[in-house]
Motif scaffolding. Structure first.
Motif, mmCIF file in Angstrom:
data_model
loop_
_atom_site.group_PDB
_atom_site.id
_atom_site.type_symbol
_atom_site.label_atom_id
_atom_site.label_comp_id
_atom_site.label_asym_id
_atom_site.label_seq_id
_atom_site.Cartn_x
_atom_site.Cartn_y
_atom_site.Cartn_z
ATOM 1 N N PRO A 142 0.231 -1.688 -0.122
ATOM 2 C CA PRO A 142 -0.182 -0.056 0.150
ATOM 3 C C PRO A 142 1.488 1.448 0.032
ATOM 4 O O PRO A 142 1.843 1.308 0.553
ATOM 5 C CB PRO A 142 -0.829 0.174 1.271
ATOM 6 C CG PRO A 142 -0.655 -1.410 1.955
ATOM 7 C CD PRO A 142 0.522 -2.183 1.199
ATOM 8 N N ASN A 143 0.453 1.894 -0.401
ATOM 9 C CA ASN A 143 1.442 3.705 -0.615
ATOM 10 C C ASN A 143 0.788 4.566 0.231
ATOM 11 O O ASN A 143 0.916 5.479 0.169
ATOM 12 C CB ASN A 143 1.026 3.872 -1.985
ATOM 13 C CG ASN A 143 -0.289 4.551 -2.236
ATOM 14 O OD1 ASN A 143 -1.293 4.663 -1.186
ATOM 15 N ND2 ASN A 143 -1.090 5.418 -3.425
ATOM 16 N N PHE A 144 0.724 4.243 1.484
ATOM 17 C CA PHE A 144 0.407 4.955 2.934
ATOM 18 C C PHE A 144 0.802 4.161 3.548
ATOM 19 O O PHE A 144 1.025 3.023 4.107
ATOM 20 C CB PHE A 144 -0.887 5.059 2.957
ATOM 21 C CG PHE A 144 -2.018 4.278 3.843
ATOM 22 C CD1 PHE A 144 -1.874 4.037 4.794
ATOM 23 C CD2 PHE A 144 -2.270 3.233 2.436
ATOM 24 C CE1 PHE A 144 -2.732 2.995 5.253
ATOM 25 C CE2 PHE A 144 -2.963 1.910 3.367
ATOM 26 C CZ PHE A 144 -3.171 1.983 5.092
ATOM 27 N N ILE A 145 2.025 5.301 4.810
ATOM 28 C CA ILE A 145 2.330 4.972 6.579
ATOM 29 C C ILE A 145 0.793 4.939 6.803
ATOM 30 O O ILE A 145 -0.188 6.312 7.146
ATOM 31 C CB ILE A 145 2.882 5.887 6.593
ATOM 32 C CG1 ILE A 145 3.852 5.115 5.351
ATOM 33 C CG2 ILE A 145 3.143 5.229 7.783
ATOM 34 C CD1 ILE A 145 4.832 4.405 5.222
ATOM 35 N N PRO A 146 0.275 3.897 7.546
ATOM 36 C CA PRO A 146 -0.390 4.196 9.031
ATOM 37 C C PRO A 146 -0.361 4.487 10.007
ATOM 38 O O PRO A 146 1.002 5.954 10.211
ATOM 39 C CB PRO A 146 -0.977 3.434 9.380
ATOM 40 C CG PRO A 146 0.419 2.088 8.956
ATOM 41 C CD PRO A 146 0.775 3.112 7.987
ATOM 42 N N GLN A 147 -1.313 5.401 11.194
ATOM 43 C CA GLN A 147 -0.998 6.582 12.035
ATOM 44 C C GLN A 147 -0.291 5.374 13.457
ATOM 45 O O GLN A 147 -0.635 3.693 13.550
ATOM 46 C CB GLN A 147 -2.200 7.065 12.912
ATOM 47 C CG GLN A 147 -2.842 7.530 11.895
ATOM 48 C CD GLN A 147 -3.957 8.720 11.734
ATOM 49 O OE1 GLN A 147 -3.592 9.244 12.619
ATOM 50 N NE2 GLN A 147 -4.667 8.341 11.736
ATOM 51 N N LYS A 148 0.203 6.041 14.311
ATOM 52 C CA LYS A 148 0.466 5.273 14.911
ATOM 53 C C LYS A 148 -0.469 4.653 16.414
ATOM 54 O O LYS A 148 -1.347 5.468 16.135
ATOM 55 C CB LYS A 148 1.488 6.300 16.285
ATOM 56 C CG LYS A 148 2.575 5.733 16.911
ATOM 57 C CD LYS A 148 3.285 6.346 17.934
ATOM 58 C CE LYS A 148 4.268 5.443 18.997
ATOM 59 N NZ LYS A 148 5.832 5.719 19.872
ATOM 60 N N TRP A 149 -0.071 3.962 17.164
ATOM 61 C CA TRP A 149 -1.098 3.558 17.762
ATOM 62 C C TRP A 149 -2.061 4.281 18.736
ATOM 63 O O TRP A 149 -1.208 5.565 19.033
ATOM 64 C CB TRP A 149 -0.984 2.385 18.818
ATOM 65 C CG TRP A 149 -1.318 0.956 18.306
ATOM 66 C CD1 TRP A 149 -1.641 0.600 17.226
ATOM 67 C CD2 TRP A 149 -0.247 -0.396 18.934
ATOM 68 N NE1 TRP A 149 -1.692 -1.012 17.460
ATOM 69 C CE2 TRP A 149 -0.750 -1.432 18.104
ATOM 70 C CE3 TRP A 149 -0.178 -0.534 20.024
ATOM 71 C CZ2 TRP A 149 -0.544 -2.974 18.652
ATOM 72 C CZ3 TRP A 149 0.642 -2.298 20.375
ATOM 73 C CH2 TRP A 149 0.341 -3.075 19.279
ATOM 74 N N VAL A 150 -2.986 4.037 19.543
ATOM 75 C CA VAL A 150 -3.687 5.566 19.980
ATOM 76 C C VAL A 150 -3.289 4.811 21.401
ATOM 77 O O VAL A 150 -3.653 3.870 21.441
ATOM 78 C CB VAL A 150 -4.808 5.827 20.348
ATOM 79 C CG1 VAL A 150 -5.266 6.579 20.857
ATOM 80 C CG2 VAL A 150 -5.276 6.547 18.472
ATOM 81 N N SER A 151 -2.960 5.564 22.648
ATOM 82 C CA SER A 151 -2.326 5.451 24.002
ATOM 83 C C SER A 151 -3.568 5.427 24.495
ATOM 84 O O SER A 151 -4.047 5.591 24.745
ATOM 85 C CB SER A 151 -0.709 5.901 24.206
ATOM 86 O OG SER A 151 -1.084 7.260 24.116
ATOM 87 N N VAL A 152 -2.841 4.593 26.381
ATOM 88 C CA VAL A 152 -3.637 5.227 26.820
ATOM 89 C C VAL A 152 -3.519 6.765 27.653
ATOM 90 O O VAL A 152 -4.701 7.705 27.893
ATOM 91 C CB VAL A 152 -3.486 4.598 27.904
ATOM 92 C CG1 VAL A 152 -4.118 5.003 30.197
ATOM 93 C CG2 VAL A 152 -3.964 2.972 28.377
ATOM 94 N N LYS A 153 -3.215 6.866 27.000
ATOM 95 C CA LYS A 153 -2.300 8.529 27.252
ATOM 96 C C LYS A 153 -2.835 9.258 27.050
ATOM 97 O O LYS A 153 -3.576 10.315 26.847
ATOM 98 C CB LYS A 153 -0.670 8.726 27.598
ATOM 99 C CG LYS A 153 -0.838 9.930 28.022
ATOM 100 C CD LYS A 153 1.423 10.503 28.391
ATOM 101 C CE LYS A 153 2.279 10.296 27.284
ATOM 102 N NZ LYS A 153 3.070 10.303 27.126
ATOM 103 N N ASP A 154 -2.878 9.350 25.299
ATOM 104 C CA ASP A 154 -3.827 9.817 24.647
ATOM 105 C C ASP A 154 -5.160 10.023 24.657
ATOM 106 O O ASP A 154 -5.641 11.458 24.898
ATOM 107 C CB ASP A 154 -3.719 9.709 22.663
ATOM 108 C CG ASP A 154 -2.096 9.287 22.662
ATOM 109 O OD1 ASP A 154 -0.892 10.187 22.947
ATOM 110 O OD2 ASP A 154 -1.767 8.584 21.998
#
Length: 416
Positions: free
Chosen positions: A243-255
């Protein structure tokens, strides 16, 4: 464009917000085992409309009516059978006919976009007794889901459950479902999906079975989030194309907790478990990611001293920079898992549980006949839910595939 996993044989498609508006059509949903509405909230975000819900838990129905009064709830306590009035428990799917459900919602067979539901998962859970289809109370409810799909004849369906349903001891469940839909025009695909890979601040694996009319192998949504770049590379190396995209980083507890308003504890559905000073003192020894096993022996209850207790997350403290562990129904109790607050010496409150399950902040939880929700009721409603973020991704993938099929049909119908 579809991406084929060469190892598992599963198909994936990329989803985005714009997919919720495809065709500009209104896609109706019949929701079974609706619970507190997590699956339906996510589908709503994906551009679907919940036409009718079936739920037998009174507190869940109270929560649904409070938050979405426009969603029809089928909980008629009687039905007429052979000119006799039969009483039934409100929302008990075993005694509801597909025809009367459609009539109540103003729908017709074959004119529903989606039937969704997750039969109570305790019979198949790795935490529960694992009795599966032999569970006398709820083990047969997957049969009712099949019956409803066959009667409603939707364009697609989603059956959701715990990961434990794929264990060999429960193989008859999946075998039965595949046999029942064989030759019915539905293509079937199933997978274990991690909610964290779809923007949910929780590492929660769920079994998802998708059925779609006229599509041989329905596709799942590509992950929109990943732990890190290495995890993404491990995923895409098994695909037939990158795929020609980079996924976002996991959403954390702190987020997730950073989204809580300062005054959220004034809500009527805020409740937290009372913790004794002795237990609070034990918590001071537990750092993030650690559990009861780091406690000095003199501070452990007897049941934790013998070495027979093998829980790896019991009385553990959440890691702030990661998604949480699976939020179960008793996640308000620190003794039930890794549920100690990451920064404070206490358990999770109901609103924190809900935000880790990805519920919208404005969603309120109710206990029938009470002004304030109870811990047990709130915990059950939230812990049993499908995270809306996961449901949203599934809804976008299904809507995109239905829309593509309709466009293809239109092109075939055009004169040459």
């Amino acid at each position: 464009m579809k991406y084929l996993n060469l190892k598992t044989g599963l198909n994936y498609i990329r989803v985005s917000d714009k997919d919720a508006q495809l065709n500009g059509m209104e896609y109706n949903v019949v929701s079974l085992f609706s619970g507190a509405g997590g699956l339906d909230i996510g589908l709503e975000q994906a551009g679907f409309r919940t036409a009718v819900c079936v739920e037998n838990d009174l507190n869940c129905r109270t929560t649904l009516r409070h938050n979405r009064p426009e969603w029809l709830l089928f909980d008629h306590p009687t039905k007429v059978l052979n000119e006799k009035i039969i009483t039934r428990a409100p929302g008990d799917i075993r005694h509801i006919d597909a025809e009367e459900l459609l009539e109540f919602a103003g729908l017709k067979p074959g004119k529903v976009a989606l039937v969704v539901g997750g039969a109570p998962c305790q019979p198949f859970s790795n935490i529960g007794k694992k009795e599966g289809e032999n569970d006398a109370k709820n083990g047969d409810l997957f049969l009712e889901f099949v019956r409803m799909v066959k009667g409603i004849q939707p364009e697609a369906f989603i059956f959701e459950n715990v990961a434990g349903i794929i264990q060999s001891k429960h193989s008859k469940v999946l075998q039965y479902m595949f046999e029942q839909f064989q030759g019915s025009g539905y293509g079937l695909s199933y997978a274990l999906l991690n909610a964290a890979n779809y923007g949910v601040p929780q590492r929660r694996e769920r079994f998802i079975l998708i059925g779609m009319k006229g599509i041989k192998e329905p596709a799942f949504p590509l992950p929109t989030h990943m732990k890190d770049q290495a995890a993404w590379q491990n995923f895409v190396k098994e695909l037939d194309q990158v795929p020609n995209f980079i996924p976002q980083k996991w959403v954390s507890v702190k987020d997730a907790f950073s989204r809580l308003p300062k005054d959220y504890k004034s809500r009527n559905d805020y409740v937290v478990m009372n913790i004794s000073d002795v237990v609070k003192h034990r918590m001071t020894f537990i750092s993030q990611g650690k559990n009861f096993k780091v406690l000095p022996m003199e501070l452990r209850p007897n049941c934790w001293k013998s070495g027979k207790h093998q829980g790896n997350d019991t009385f553990g403290r959440l890691v702030a920079d990661l998604p949480s562990v699976t939020i179960r129904t008793a996640a308000y109790n620190p003794a039930k898992g890794m549920y100690i607050h990451p920064f404070e010496d206490r358990g999770l409150d109901i609103i924190e549980m809900a935000i880790l399950q990805d519920f919208p902040l404005e969603w309120e939880y109710k206990t029938s006949g009470r002004e304030k929700v109870t811990l047990v009721s709130g915990g059950k409603q939230i812990g049993n839910a499908v995270p809306p973020g996961l449901a949203r991704a599934l809804g976008l993938a299904i809507r995109k595939q239905i829309s593509a099929k309709l466009e293809s049909t239109k092109k075939l119908a055009l004169p040459v």
